[in-house]
Design an enzyme around this catalytic site. Sequence first.
Site, PDB file in Angstrom:
ATOM      1  N   SER A 227      -4.954  -7.733   2.419  1.00 32.97           N
ATOM      2  CA  SER A 227      -4.499  -8.157   1.082  1.00 32.97           C
ATOM      3  C   SER A 227      -3.511  -9.320   1.182  1.00 32.97           C
ATOM      4  CB  SER A 227      -3.808  -6.990   0.373  1.00 32.97           C
ATOM      5  OG  SER A 227      -4.671  -5.884   0.274  1.00 32.97           O
TER       6      SER A 227
HETATM    7  N1  SAH Z   1      -4.441  -2.063   3.089  1.00 33.29           N
HETATM    8  C1  SAH Z   1      -5.352  -2.958   3.767  1.00 33.29           C
HETATM    9  C2  SAH Z   1      -6.333  -3.575   2.787  1.00 33.29           C
HETATM   10  C3  SAH Z   1      -7.692  -3.644   3.370  1.00 33.29           C
HETATM   11  S1  SAH Z   1      -9.032  -3.969   2.275  1.00 33.29           S
HETATM   12  C4  SAH Z   1      -4.613  -3.999   4.587  1.00 33.29           C
HETATM   13  O1  SAH Z   1      -3.390  -4.086   4.470  1.00 33.29           O
HETATM   14  O2  SAH Z   1      -5.238  -4.709   5.368  1.00 33.29           O
HETATM   15  C5  SAH Z   1      -9.478  -2.353   1.700  1.00 33.29           C
HETATM   16  C6  SAH Z   1      -9.934  -1.352   2.718  1.00 33.29           C
HETATM   17  O3  SAH Z   1     -10.379  -0.187   2.007  1.00 33.29           O
HETATM   18  C7  SAH Z   1     -11.122  -1.768   3.583  1.00 33.29           C
HETATM   19  O4  SAH Z   1     -10.755  -1.687   4.928  1.00 33.29           O
HETATM   20  C8  SAH Z   1     -12.230  -0.766   3.227  1.00 33.29           C
HETATM   21  O5  SAH Z   1     -13.042  -0.423   4.338  1.00 33.29           O
HETATM   22  C9  SAH Z   1     -11.408   0.427   2.753  1.00 33.29           C
HETATM   23  N2  SAH Z   1     -12.125   1.370   1.876  1.00 33.29           N
HETATM   24  C10 SAH Z   1     -13.015   1.118   0.879  1.00 33.29           C
HETATM   25  N3  SAH Z   1     -13.435   2.278   0.322  1.00 33.29           N
HETATM   26  C11 SAH Z   1     -12.793   3.296   0.984  1.00 33.29           C
HETATM   27  C12 SAH Z   1     -12.822   4.718   0.870  1.00 33.29           C
HETATM   28  N4  SAH Z   1     -13.611   5.349  -0.009  1.00 33.29           N
HETATM   29  N5  SAH Z   1     -12.035   5.432   1.701  1.00 33.29           N
HETATM   30  C13 SAH Z   1     -11.236   4.833   2.625  1.00 33.29           C
HETATM   31  N6  SAH Z   1     -11.177   3.481   2.778  1.00 33.29           N
HETATM   32  C14 SAH Z   1     -11.950   2.719   1.971  1.00 33.29           C
END
Ligand code: SAH
Length: 213
Positions: free
Chosen positions: A64
Amino acid sequence: MEDNFIHKGKRRQLVQLMREEGIQDQVVLDAINRVPRHLFLDSSFLEHAYKNKAFPIGADQTISHPFTVAFQSELLQALPGDKVLEIGTGSGYQCAVLLEMKLQVYTIERQNQLFKSTGKLFNKLKYRPRKFVFGDGYQGLPQEAPFDSIIVTCGAESIPQQLLLQLKIGGRLVIPVGQDPQIMTLIVRKSETEFTKKTYGEFRFVPFLGGKE
Ligand code: SAH
């Protein structure tokens, strides 16, 4: 895994930018200042690590924007020691910020590739979430509930009821809701059955996959 004076200098500038963009919580700003964000990106993105941008982290996912991380962290209004559940560990950057805020973090990732690489990075950098779970965050983590707050870092089509039920009374859920863009939404649990909702403008996230898929 170097964190030199150039990185630290760039981080101070990033913190200043976050302040100018409206982040006021000093605990959040201090945490952003401490986490070496460049180590959470592929090395080819090194020079961009301290710009307010989102970047690919593999498996079609993105880390993000720093502003989004700061904004969501501020909305939690967390106190040191609070028990927080993060859905979507991704690169681990948001989790590291929460750990620097002295929170007990439980975090869930559903992409196996990211789960493995981020697990290794946490070990190297000595970031220790209470639990790092491989699975579908749509269900939350009922065995560890209730939580003081829950932060969702992927865009949800709707608010999963299971997450609401895993909040303490007074607990806060911060979740981007909708389909491109998402509306940042804060839900506060007022009692067993009552919840309030506030919205905070548009953001863009990768989709919250799960439930039906
Ligand atoms: N907090 C992260 C943001 C990553 S983007 C950071 O600081 O880098 C969002 C993430 O959510 C992705 O890695 C994706 O694989 C995960 N995601 C999407 N749906 C999900 C679910 N149902 N359960 C767990 N993770 C999920």
